[in-house]
Motif scaffolding. Structure first.
Motif, PDB file in Angstrom:
ATOM      1  N   ALA A 116      -3.414   1.113 -22.193  1.00 35.80           N
ATOM      2  CA  ALA A 116      -2.199   1.635 -21.575  1.00 35.80           C
ATOM      3  C   ALA A 116      -2.467   2.917 -20.799  1.00 35.80           C
ATOM      4  O   ALA A 116      -3.452   3.613 -21.052  1.00 35.80           O
ATOM      5  CB  ALA A 116      -1.143   1.882 -22.650  1.00 35.80           C
ATOM      6  N   ASP A 117      -1.557   3.203 -19.865  1.00 35.33           N
ATOM      7  CA  ASP A 117      -1.575   4.446 -19.097  1.00 35.33           C
ATOM      8  C   ASP A 117      -0.438   5.338 -19.560  1.00 35.33           C
ATOM      9  O   ASP A 117       0.723   4.888 -19.635  1.00 35.33           O
ATOM     10  CB  ASP A 117      -1.397   4.155 -17.601  1.00 35.33           C
ATOM     11  N   VAL A 118      -0.739   6.580 -19.866  1.00 38.52           N
ATOM     12  CA  VAL A 118       0.277   7.514 -20.343  1.00 38.52           C
ATOM     13  C   VAL A 118       1.265   7.835 -19.227  1.00 38.52           C
ATOM     14  O   VAL A 118       0.877   8.151 -18.098  1.00 38.52           O
ATOM     15  CB  VAL A 118      -0.373   8.812 -20.854  1.00 38.52           C
ATOM     16  N   THR A 119       2.555   7.754 -19.558  1.00 37.90           N
ATOM     17  CA  THR A 119       3.604   8.077 -18.585  1.00 37.90           C
ATOM     18  C   THR A 119       4.346   9.362 -18.947  1.00 37.90           C
ATOM     19  O   THR A 119       4.923  10.011 -18.079  1.00 37.90           O
ATOM     20  CB  THR A 119       4.619   6.929 -18.481  1.00 37.90           C
ATOM     21  N   SER A 120       4.338   9.727 -20.225  1.00 39.83           N
ATOM     22  CA  SER A 120       4.987  10.973 -20.648  1.00 39.83           C
ATOM     23  C   SER A 120       4.473  11.351 -22.022  1.00 39.83           C
ATOM     24  O   SER A 120       3.835  10.541 -22.719  1.00 39.83           O
ATOM     25  CB  SER A 120       6.518  10.816 -20.686  1.00 39.83           C
ATOM     26  N   SER A 121       4.742  12.589 -22.426  1.00 38.23           N
ATOM     27  CA  SER A 121       4.306  13.059 -23.745  1.00 38.23           C
ATOM     28  C   SER A 121       5.284  14.085 -24.285  1.00 38.23           C
ATOM     29  O   SER A 121       6.050  14.690 -23.530  1.00 38.23           O
ATOM     30  CB  SER A 121       2.899  13.655 -23.667  1.00 38.23           C
ATOM     31  N   MET A 122       5.223  14.267 -25.606  1.00 35.62           N
ATOM     32  CA  MET A 122       6.111  15.226 -26.257  1.00 35.62           C
ATOM     33  C   MET A 122       5.323  15.999 -27.304  1.00 35.62           C
ATOM     34  O   MET A 122       4.573  15.403 -28.091  1.00 35.62           O
ATOM     35  CB  MET A 122       7.284  14.505 -26.922  1.00 35.62           C
ATOM     36  N   ASP A 123       5.476  17.322 -27.308  1.00 39.82           N
ATOM     37  CA  ASP A 123       4.810  18.171 -28.284  1.00 39.82           C
ATOM     38  C   ASP A 123       5.545  18.078 -29.607  1.00 39.82           C
ATOM     39  O   ASP A 123       6.731  18.391 -29.699  1.00 39.82           O
ATOM     40  CB  ASP A 123       4.803  19.617 -27.773  1.00 39.82           C
ATOM     41  N   LEU A 124       4.821  17.654 -30.669  1.00 38.88           N
ATOM     42  CA  LEU A 124       5.421  17.527 -31.994  1.00 38.88           C
ATOM     43  C   LEU A 124       4.802  18.484 -33.008  1.00 38.88           C
ATOM     44  O   LEU A 124       4.808  18.211 -34.198  1.00 38.88           O
ATOM     45  CB  LEU A 124       5.277  16.082 -32.497  1.00 38.88           C
ATOM     46  N   GLY A 125       4.272  19.590 -32.546  1.00 37.74           N
ATOM     47  CA  GLY A 125       3.672  20.551 -33.474  1.00 37.74           C
ATOM     48  C   GLY A 125       2.202  20.241 -33.681  1.00 37.74           C
ATOM     49  O   GLY A 125       1.360  20.533 -32.835  1.00 37.74           O
ATOM     50  N   THR A 126       1.847  19.622 -34.817  1.00 42.26           N
ATOM     51  CA  THR A 126       0.454  19.279 -35.087  1.00 42.26           C
ATOM     52  C   THR A 126      -0.015  18.110 -34.237  1.00 42.26           C
ATOM     53  O   THR A 126      -1.210  17.921 -34.027  1.00 42.26           O
ATOM     54  CB  THR A 126       0.256  18.908 -36.564  1.00 42.26           C
ATOM     55  N   HIS A 127       0.930  17.294 -33.736  1.00 44.94           N
ATOM     56  CA  HIS A 127       0.599  16.089 -32.996  1.00 44.94           C
ATOM     57  C   HIS A 127       1.272  16.093 -31.617  1.00 44.94           C
ATOM     58  O   HIS A 127       2.221  16.840 -31.381  1.00 44.94           O
ATOM     59  CB  HIS A 127       1.052  14.842 -33.744  1.00 44.94           C
ATOM     60  N   THR A 128       0.763  15.242 -30.753  1.00 42.60           N
ATOM     61  CA  THR A 128       1.429  14.938 -29.495  1.00 42.60           C
ATOM     62  C   THR A 128       1.837  13.471 -29.511  1.00 42.60           C
ATOM     63  O   THR A 128       1.050  12.606 -29.923  1.00 42.60           O
ATOM     64  CB  THR A 128       0.512  15.187 -28.289  1.00 42.60           C
ATOM     65  N   LEU A 129       3.064  13.205 -29.102  1.00 44.78           N
ATOM     66  CA  LEU A 129       3.535  11.831 -28.971  1.00 44.78           C
ATOM     67  C   LEU A 129       3.333  11.406 -27.519  1.00 44.78           C
ATOM     68  O   LEU A 129       3.893  11.999 -26.603  1.00 44.78           O
ATOM     69  CB  LEU A 129       5.014  11.722 -29.348  1.00 44.78           C
ATOM     70  N   PHE A 130       2.507  10.382 -27.320  1.00 48.32           N
ATOM     71  CA  PHE A 130       2.259   9.851 -25.987  1.00 48.32           C
ATOM     72  C   PHE A 130       3.051   8.559 -25.792  1.00 48.32           C
ATOM     73  O   PHE A 130       3.011   7.676 -26.649  1.00 48.32           O
ATOM     74  CB  PHE A 130       0.774   9.541 -25.779  1.00 48.32           C
ATOM     75  N   ILE A 131       3.759   8.453 -24.689  1.00 52.43           N
ATOM     76  CA  ILE A 131       4.390   7.204 -24.283  1.00 52.43           C
ATOM     77  C   ILE A 131       3.525   6.618 -23.180  1.00 52.43           C
ATOM     78  O   ILE A 131       3.208   7.309 -22.199  1.00 52.43           O
ATOM     79  CB  ILE A 131       5.825   7.411 -23.765  1.00 52.43           C
ATOM     80  N   ALA A 132       3.131   5.364 -23.333  1.00 49.09           N
ATOM     81  CA  ALA A 132       2.185   4.778 -22.377  1.00 49.09           C
ATOM     82  C   ALA A 132       2.579   3.346 -22.022  1.00 49.09           C
ATOM     83  O   ALA A 132       3.017   2.583 -22.889  1.00 49.09           O
ATOM     84  CB  ALA A 132       0.773   4.797 -22.956  1.00 49.09           C
ATOM     85  N   GLN A 133       2.417   3.001 -20.758  1.00 44.59           N
ATOM     86  CA  GLN A 133       2.740   1.655 -20.287  1.00 44.59           C
ATOM     87  C   GLN A 133       1.513   0.757 -20.418  1.00 44.59           C
ATOM     88  O   GLN A 133       0.418   1.094 -19.966  1.00 44.59           O
ATOM     89  CB  GLN A 133       3.213   1.683 -18.834  1.00 44.59           C
ATOM     90  N   VAL A 134       1.724  -0.393 -21.035  1.00 53.37           N
ATOM     91  CA  VAL A 134       0.624  -1.322 -21.309  1.00 53.37           C
ATOM     92  C   VAL A 134       0.086  -1.925 -20.007  1.00 53.37           C
ATOM     93  O   VAL A 134       0.850  -2.400 -19.160  1.00 53.37           O
ATOM     94  CB  VAL A 134       1.091  -2.440 -22.265  1.00 53.37           C
ATOM     95  N   THR A 135      -1.250  -1.900 -19.881  1.00 53.28           N
ATOM     96  CA  THR A 135      -1.912  -2.450 -18.701  1.00 53.28           C
ATOM     97  C   THR A 135      -2.763  -3.671 -19.035  1.00 53.28           C
ATOM     98  O   THR A 135      -3.086  -4.467 -18.155  1.00 53.28           O
ATOM     99  CB  THR A 135      -2.805  -1.392 -18.040  1.00 53.28           C
ATOM    100  N   ASP A 136      -3.140  -3.820 -20.302  1.00 53.12           N
ATOM    101  CA  ASP A 136      -3.960  -4.962 -20.720  1.00 53.12           C
ATOM    102  C   ASP A 136      -3.834  -5.105 -22.234  1.00 53.12           C
ATOM    103  O   ASP A 136      -3.618  -4.107 -22.947  1.00 53.12           O
ATOM    104  CB  ASP A 136      -5.425  -4.742 -20.330  1.00 53.12           C
ATOM    105  N   ALA A 137      -3.976  -6.332 -22.723  1.00 56.86           N
ATOM    106  CA  ALA A 137      -3.900  -6.585 -24.161  1.00 56.86           C
ATOM    107  C   ALA A 137      -4.423  -7.979 -24.454  1.00 56.86           C
ATOM    108  O   ALA A 137      -4.316  -8.883 -23.614  1.00 56.86           O
ATOM    109  CB  ALA A 137      -2.460  -6.442 -24.670  1.00 56.86           C
ATOM    110  N   ASP A 138      -5.001  -8.161 -25.642  1.00 57.88           N
ATOM    111  CA  ASP A 138      -5.453  -9.487 -26.033  1.00 57.88           C
ATOM    112  C   ASP A 138      -5.652  -9.537 -27.541  1.00 57.88           C
ATOM    113  O   ASP A 138      -5.816  -8.495 -28.200  1.00 57.88           O
ATOM    114  CB  ASP A 138      -6.759  -9.848 -25.337  1.00 57.88           C
ATOM    115  N   ILE A 139      -5.633 -10.758 -28.074  1.00 56.99           N
ATOM    116  CA  ILE A 139      -5.877 -11.005 -29.496  1.00 56.99           C
ATOM    117  C   ILE A 139      -7.346 -11.370 -29.671  1.00 56.99           C
ATOM    118  O   ILE A 139      -7.884 -12.196 -28.924  1.00 56.99           O
ATOM    119  CB  ILE A 139      -4.966 -12.127 -30.011  1.00 56.99           C
ATOM    120  N   LEU A 140      -8.005 -10.765 -30.653  1.00 54.21           N
ATOM    121  CA  LEU A 140      -9.424 -11.015 -30.905  1.00 54.21           C
ATOM    122  C   LEU A 140      -9.643 -12.051 -32.000  1.00 54.21           C
ATOM    123  O   LEU A 140     -10.618 -12.797 -31.961  1.00 54.21           O
ATOM    124  CB  LEU A 140     -10.123  -9.707 -31.272  1.00 54.21           C
ATOM    125  N   ASN A 141      -8.765 -12.084 -32.996  1.00 52.92           N
ATOM    126  CA  ASN A 141      -8.848 -13.064 -34.084  1.00 52.92           C
ATOM    127  C   ASN A 141      -7.535 -13.055 -34.849  1.00 52.92           C
ATOM    128  O   ASN A 141      -6.625 -12.281 -34.515  1.00 52.92           O
ATOM    129  CB  ASN A 141     -10.029 -12.751 -35.022  1.00 52.92           C
TER     130      ASN A 141
END
Length: 211
Positions: A116-141
């Motif tokens: 995915a490509d990040v489109t926005s983010s939010m500061d959550l203190g110890t963590h950052t929340l990233f919102i990202a748009q999916v560009t590729d995906a697949d099932i391996l098993n």
């Protein structure tokens, strides 16, 4: 307050990877979920102390590989118990392949990947929340995805309290990753250097062998 109640939430486990320049890195995260269908977006939370976090902030590209129930503990040791700031986690590692966005897909002990490509983010203190748009995906098993609870019960080795007792010292053991701190008192503000969990997630192993 009993912080252990937080572990009853149904966390999954994922290897988050990024690439910056010629450098690959990855870390273990337990927060990733789909938040919208159109556009297809995911949200992930990443600890700011992780190098992968900084790389994603600068490149806005990421991949998560979904850990399955056949994952070996060594996978967690490689991607979760050492820092990419002082080691190359992909050195000599062949159970991976490069995705179209440049990041690594981990193929060992995983059942799917999402890039995915990040489109926005939010500061959550110890963590950052990233919102990202999916560009590729697949099932391996089709091996079931590992939850945090499954990791605790079936993948993480059980502590050897008898061995700890033989040292004659007071040991505080992280219940998340198994890191051991030696000392009569564990500082209240202590943070596990491996998995970044706080002192509340440590258990005391006394010199008599009782926890």
């Amino acid at each position: 307050m009993n912080n252990a109640a937080m572990y009853r939430l149904s966390y999954g486990l994922f290897i988050l990877t990024a690439r910056e320049g010629e450098r690959d890195n990855g870390c273990i995260i337990n927060t990733a979920e789909q938040v919208t269908i159109e556009p297809n977006c995911i949200a992930i939370a990443v600890n700011k102390s992780n190098l992968t976090h900084d790389m994603i902030q600068r490149t806005a590209k990421l991949t998560i590989s979904v850990i399955n129930e056949q994952a070996d503990f060594s996978l967690f040791q490689r991607f979760g118990f050492q820092s990419g700031r002082n080691t190359n986690k992909f050195a000599g590692y062949s159970d991976c392949k490069r995705n179209a966005n440049g990041t690594m897909i981990v193929t060992e002990g995983t059942n799917a990947f999402i890039s995915a490509d990040v489109t926005s983010s939010m500061d959550l203190g110890t963590h950052t929340l990233f919102i990202a748009q999916v560009t590729d995906a697949d099932i391996l098993n089709d091996i079931p995805s590992a939850t945090y609870a499954y990791y605790q019960q079936h993948i993480k080795p059980k502590p050897d309290t008898a061995k700890a007792a033989d040292t004659g010292k007071t040991i505080w053991r992280c219940t998340v990753c198994g890191y051991e701190y030696v000392g009569d008192v564990l500082p209240e503000d202590f943070i596990c250097p491996l998995c970044k969990h706080p002192a509340a997630d440590f258990e005391r192993v006394s010199s008599s062998g009782h926890t």
